[in-house]
Scaffold this active site. Structure first.
Site, mmCIF file in Angstrom:
data_model
loop_
_atom_site.group_PDB
_atom_site.id
_atom_site.type_symbol
_atom_site.label_atom_id
_atom_site.label_comp_id
_atom_site.label_asym_id
_atom_site.label_seq_id
_atom_site.Cartn_x
_atom_site.Cartn_y
_atom_site.Cartn_z
ATOM 1 N N SER A 202 47.117 25.795 11.496
ATOM 2 C CA SER A 202 48.054 26.343 12.467
ATOM 3 C C SER A 202 49.490 26.013 12.059
ATOM 4 C CB SER A 202 47.746 25.748 13.847
ATOM 5 O OG SER A 202 48.773 26.041 14.731
ATOM 6 N N GLY A 203 49.693 24.771 11.611
ATOM 7 C CA GLY A 203 51.026 24.389 11.137
ATOM 8 C C GLY A 203 51.429 25.241 9.955
ATOM 9 N N TRP B 202 50.349 28.128 9.187
ATOM 10 C CA TRP B 202 50.524 29.516 9.619
ATOM 11 C C TRP B 202 51.966 29.743 10.087
ATOM 12 C CZ3 TRP B 202 51.851 31.629 14.413
ATOM 13 C CH2 TRP B 202 51.657 33.009 14.552
ATOM 14 N N HIS B 203 52.567 28.714 10.703
ATOM 15 C CA HIS B 203 53.929 28.864 11.216
ATOM 16 C C HIS B 203 54.955 28.980 10.098
ATOM 17 C CE1 HIS B 203 52.200 27.662 15.097
ATOM 18 N NE2 HIS B 203 53.252 28.248 15.620
ATOM 19 N N GLY B 204 54.687 28.405 8.948
ATOM 20 C CA GLY B 204 55.634 28.518 7.857
ATOM 21 C C GLY B 204 55.143 27.816 6.618
#
Lengths: 388, 479
Positions: free
Chosen positions: B320-321, B323-325
């Site tokens: 998820s982290g 995925w954010h950048g």
């Protein structure tokens, strides 16, 4: 019944959404022009490469934002809210304004300069002063007078009106460029009018405000008194009695004009009534002389207020203002053109005058003449050698 | 084109609404699809092709997966192919630069020449639409949704402009029926307008104001930041990111309603969460749903023992982290959340650590602020330095110029910060729930008029504020 309310509010939304576009196309609603100078934005042409490189989209968005209908309405509304709540104009690349005490406005650039020490090296300051001296010397050899007018910053003269949060506490210990340069001007024997010093003296003697609440430049009263000193000085040094004026008194009203309210206007709000109060306007008495001088002025925006007094009081035969040495405004011709330095005959420009006035605000020190000094010295020296 | 631009509000949106409203019902999807293509290509013209072609591949794969004659193994292979293709696109466009950078750093340490690489440009919205495309393939594979009846219908699901760039991430089975047939009503239009206007207000009035403060503080030399300024920066950024993102989601949900769609909620006062588990039930809900349904549960969720559950949690949050950048900051941010979620699970298991709700909310919020520092900083060392200044763990270096701290936040920004804090923490009156449900017929006329009028005032103020961003006049021209 509720359905009707839905209809009403949906209809209002659509009106708000479509109105700017309709106004842009039809010009239906009256718009008061916004004050201030903006970069002109051209409408982009749609070409395939422009689309795929996103140039078109970016240019279109910029153009659309600059031309959308009701723009001035929206900007005035936002500025009114912003300024009422924060006492500042929104941050951006343009001129930023602070609201000071008693509704005095200040331009941020001058406040920053007020807080900071003059950081230019002493050698550089000496170099500029020497050049100024050299130009004065060369002009004097040809009977032309050079006069330097040091215009003050509103933040320096009326610092008590600055908002507290923008003042740097240790500010009093710093030496500004003005404080460092004034002794150099004396040392080199430059002929100058120290308006910074004069305004502080006049203020202490109980003179009316020399800057208006909403202006960043000296007001017409202050400028009128400086014009009087300028012409008296030139007359004395040229040895001819030029027409002059005396500021005998002043009127107070709430009707700003010209540079009186240049910052107030720039706020582009719905109402600036409080800022408009207490405008000081000079009352002149003419002091007739033998003739009117031919002047060349090189200066910044403070020169426009001087020019206004000179022009409206009919105090010159001919006068050209070289604005930042980049544009030429000519009187009485009334023309305004960029200066083409490659075609400029500086010797002719300088030597055809009774006096050359270099006006500079302390903010710009030590850039005397904004690039004039070196080419002027070279032009005069070269032609002098040729003549010898 | 972003929703908070004059081009969108005064040109694109009225144009699309007018054409959509006038079009026969059977053409409305086409109108919306064409508008969405224009919207996407306005910001990423070169990538429209990638979006449309990859959608065509998904569409074909969906139908093949659904074909009755295929064996389960074949279906799985087709699903795997679809996921690999979509994840491959995401990896290439979003993460290739990062991976090459890491390899080159390692090569540099070993004294080897770096890999020659031309940076890949990131197509906007790829993180969001990739997840939607995967959702479609999995939903069809699982049989929770039928394959899209037409390419147009599927492409509209992927490219629909209200949610294309920043979500919410819509699972296919949530909108499959709406793509075929949906209800348009004046109540829905009204509800969408209110939601859009309030979202625009959150973004323009609160997030943008606080963003200016946060940007100023994070741009300062970290060694010179006094403790109170560091906390102010973290606080402003925490509210900036919330109001920016939730405002955008509100606008997306509102726009969806204007075109007859109902999207699921994406935020629910996340800073009222009393722990990280609750935070993720309130923050970016569509991402949490997606992660739970398509990653956490397939990994085994909490059904395969405690250790496996923790491993699954960490996988989900690290991904998820990421995925954010594509940077270590985001991985660290994901790990930070993974760590506190693990603690949540442990403490709930033992049932020993229960703080009073206000204290739990405060502690959680402070920890979230720290996590946002990781998210906002340029790199990990910057983030660490900033956090050190927040706790005075490093000595104050060259101090800011005197008086500089006083100019960081003005009265308007302070007002917006206070408004942001109030709206984030105060319990929402039950009557406001209608903003979420859209069931306005249950409301009194006064409420309907009040909310409508408030929304329109917010719209006027917000678009006015937007206009000043492009108006930067000088007092005089210089030359």
């Amino acid at each position: 019944m509720k359905v009707n309310y839905y209809h009403l509010l949906v209809a209002l939304f659509f009106i708000l959404l479509f109105l700017p576009l309709v106004d842009q196309v039809t010009g239906l609603l009256p718009e008061k022009e916004l004050a201030g100078v903006e970069a002109e934005v051209q409408k982009p042409k749609l070409i395939v490469t422009g689309w795929f490189e996103k140039d078109f989209q970016q240019q279109f968005e910029t153009w659309f934002s600059a031309h959308v209908g009701l723009r001035s309405w929206m900007i005035r509304t936002a500025n009114q809210i912003n300024f009422t709540l924060s006492g500042e104009t929104p941050s951006g690349s343009g001129t930023k304004v602070y609201l000071g005490k008693d509704n005095y406005l200040f331009e941020k650039a001058y406040v920053t300069a007020y807080n900071e020490p003059g950081q230019k090296e002493q050698n550089l300051l000496r170099d500029f002063t020497w050049r100024l001296f050299r130009l004065q010397e060369l002009l004097e050899e040809h009977g032309v007078v050079l006069l330097l007018v040091l215009a003050p910053s509103k933040a320096e003269i009326y610092s008590e009106y600055l908002p507290e949060h923008v003042k740097t506490p240790a500010r009093d210990q710093r030496l500004s460029h003005y404080q460092r340069m004034a002794p150099l001007l004396d040392e080199f024997g430059i002929h100058y009018i120290d308006v910074h010093k004069l305004f502080l003296q006049w203020k202490e003697q109980g003179a009316p405000p020399l800057f208006s609440r909403g202006g960043t430049h000296w007001n017409y009263y202050g400028a009128g008194r400086i014009v009087q000193l300028m012409l008296a000085d030139i007359s004395e040094r040229v040895g001819k009695k030029f027409d002059n004026i005396e500021v005998t008194s002043y009127t107070t009203d709430a009707k700003p004009f010209g540079t009186d309210n240049d910052l107030g206007g720039l706020l582009n709000q719905w109402s600036t009534n409080k800022i408009n109060q207490g405008q000081i306007h000079p009352v002149f008495q003419r002091l007739p002389g033998e003739k009117r001088p031919n002047l060349l002025m090189i200066g910044d925006s403070f020169a426009f207020t001087l020019m206004y007094v000179l022009e409206t009081q009919n105090l010159f035969e001919r006068c050209d203002l070289m604005y930042y040495f980049k544009r030429r405004f000519s009187w009485p011709a009334g023309t305004d053109n960029p200066i083409d330095h490659s075609k400029l005959d500086l010797r002719q420009e300088l030597l055809s005058r009774d006096a050359v006035i270099i006006e500079i605000n302390e903010y710009w020190l030590p850039e005397y003449g904004f690039g004039l000094l070196r080419p002027a010295i070279l032009a005069l020296q070269a032609s002098d050698r040729k003549n010898k | 084109m972003v929703f908070s631009s004059q081009t969108f509000i005064f040109l694109f949106l009225p144009g699309v609404l007018a054409i959509y409203g006038m079009a026969p019902v059977r053409w409305r999807n086409l109108v919306l699809f064409v508008a969405s293509c224009l919207f996407y290509s306005w910001g990423a013209p070169k990538f429209l092709f990638v979006l449309l072609v990859s959608s065509a591949v998904d569409y074909m794969l969906g139908h093949r997966i659904n074909a009755q004659c295929r064996s389960a193994s074949n279906k799985r292979k087709l699903l795997a192919l679809g996921i690999v293709l979509n994840v491959g696109l995401l990896l290439y466009f979003k993460y290739a630069n990062f991976f090459v950078e890491q390899v080159n750093s390692s090569l540099a340490i070993m004294g080897s020449a770096p890999i020659k690489w031309t940076s890949v440009v990131l197509p906007i919205g790829i993180s969001f639409f990739t997840f939607q495309k995967i959702s479609y393939l999995i939903d069809v594979y699982r049989g929770t949704a039928s394959p899209a009846p037409s390419y147009l219908s599927y492409a509209l699901y992927v490219a629909m402009f209200p949610q294309l760039i920043a979500g919410p991430i819509i699972r296919y089975h949530d909108v499959a029926r709406q793509l075929v047939s949906r209800i348009h009503s004046m109540e829905k239009m009204y509800s969408g307008i209110c939601r859009f206007c309030l979202g625009l207000g959150k973004k323009v009035l609160i997030a943008n104001s606080l963003g200016e403060v946060a940007d100023t503080i994070f741009a300062l030399p970290h060694s010179g930041i006094p403790i109170e300024v560091a906390w102010l920066g973290a606080l402003c950024y925490s509210f900036q990111i919330y109001y920016d993102f939730s405002g955008y989601s509100d606008m997306a949900i509102g726009l969806g309603r204007m075109f007859g769609f109902e999207f699921l909620e994406n935020f629910n006062q996340p800073y009222r969460a009393k722990n990280f588990t609750e935070f993720w039930q309130r923050w970016h809900i569509s991402l949490s749903n997606w992660m739970r349904e398509y990653l956490y549960i397939p990994l085994g969720g909490n059904q395969k023992g405690a250790i496996r559950m923790f491993v699954n949690l960490w996988i989900v949050f690290l991904l998820s982290g990421f995925w954010h950048g594509a940077s270590w900051n985001f991985i660290a941010w994901g790990a930070f959340h993974g760590f506190f979620l693990t603690l949540d699970k442990i403490s709930s298991h033992w049932k020993r650590m229960t703080l009073p709700p206000p204290l739990a909310m405060s502690v959680t919020f402070i920890l979230l602020m720290l996590s946002w520092v990781l998210f906002r900083s340029e790199n990990l060392s910057d983030a660490w330095y900033f956090i050190q200044r927040m706790f005075m763990l490093s000595s104050l270096g060259t101090a800011l110029p005197e008086g500089a701290a006083g100019t960081i936040i003005n009265a308007l920004q302070l007002t917006m910060l206070l408004a942001g804090i109030c709206f984030s923490f105060m319990p929402i009156p039950s009557s406001w729930a209608v903003l979420t449900t859209g069931q306005w017929r249950t409301q009194s006329n006064a409420n309907i008029i009040g909310m409508g009028a408030t929304s329109l005032v917010v719209l006027v103020v917000a678009v006015s504020m937007l206009s000043t961003s492009t108006f930067n006049p000088f007092i005089y021209f210089r030359f």
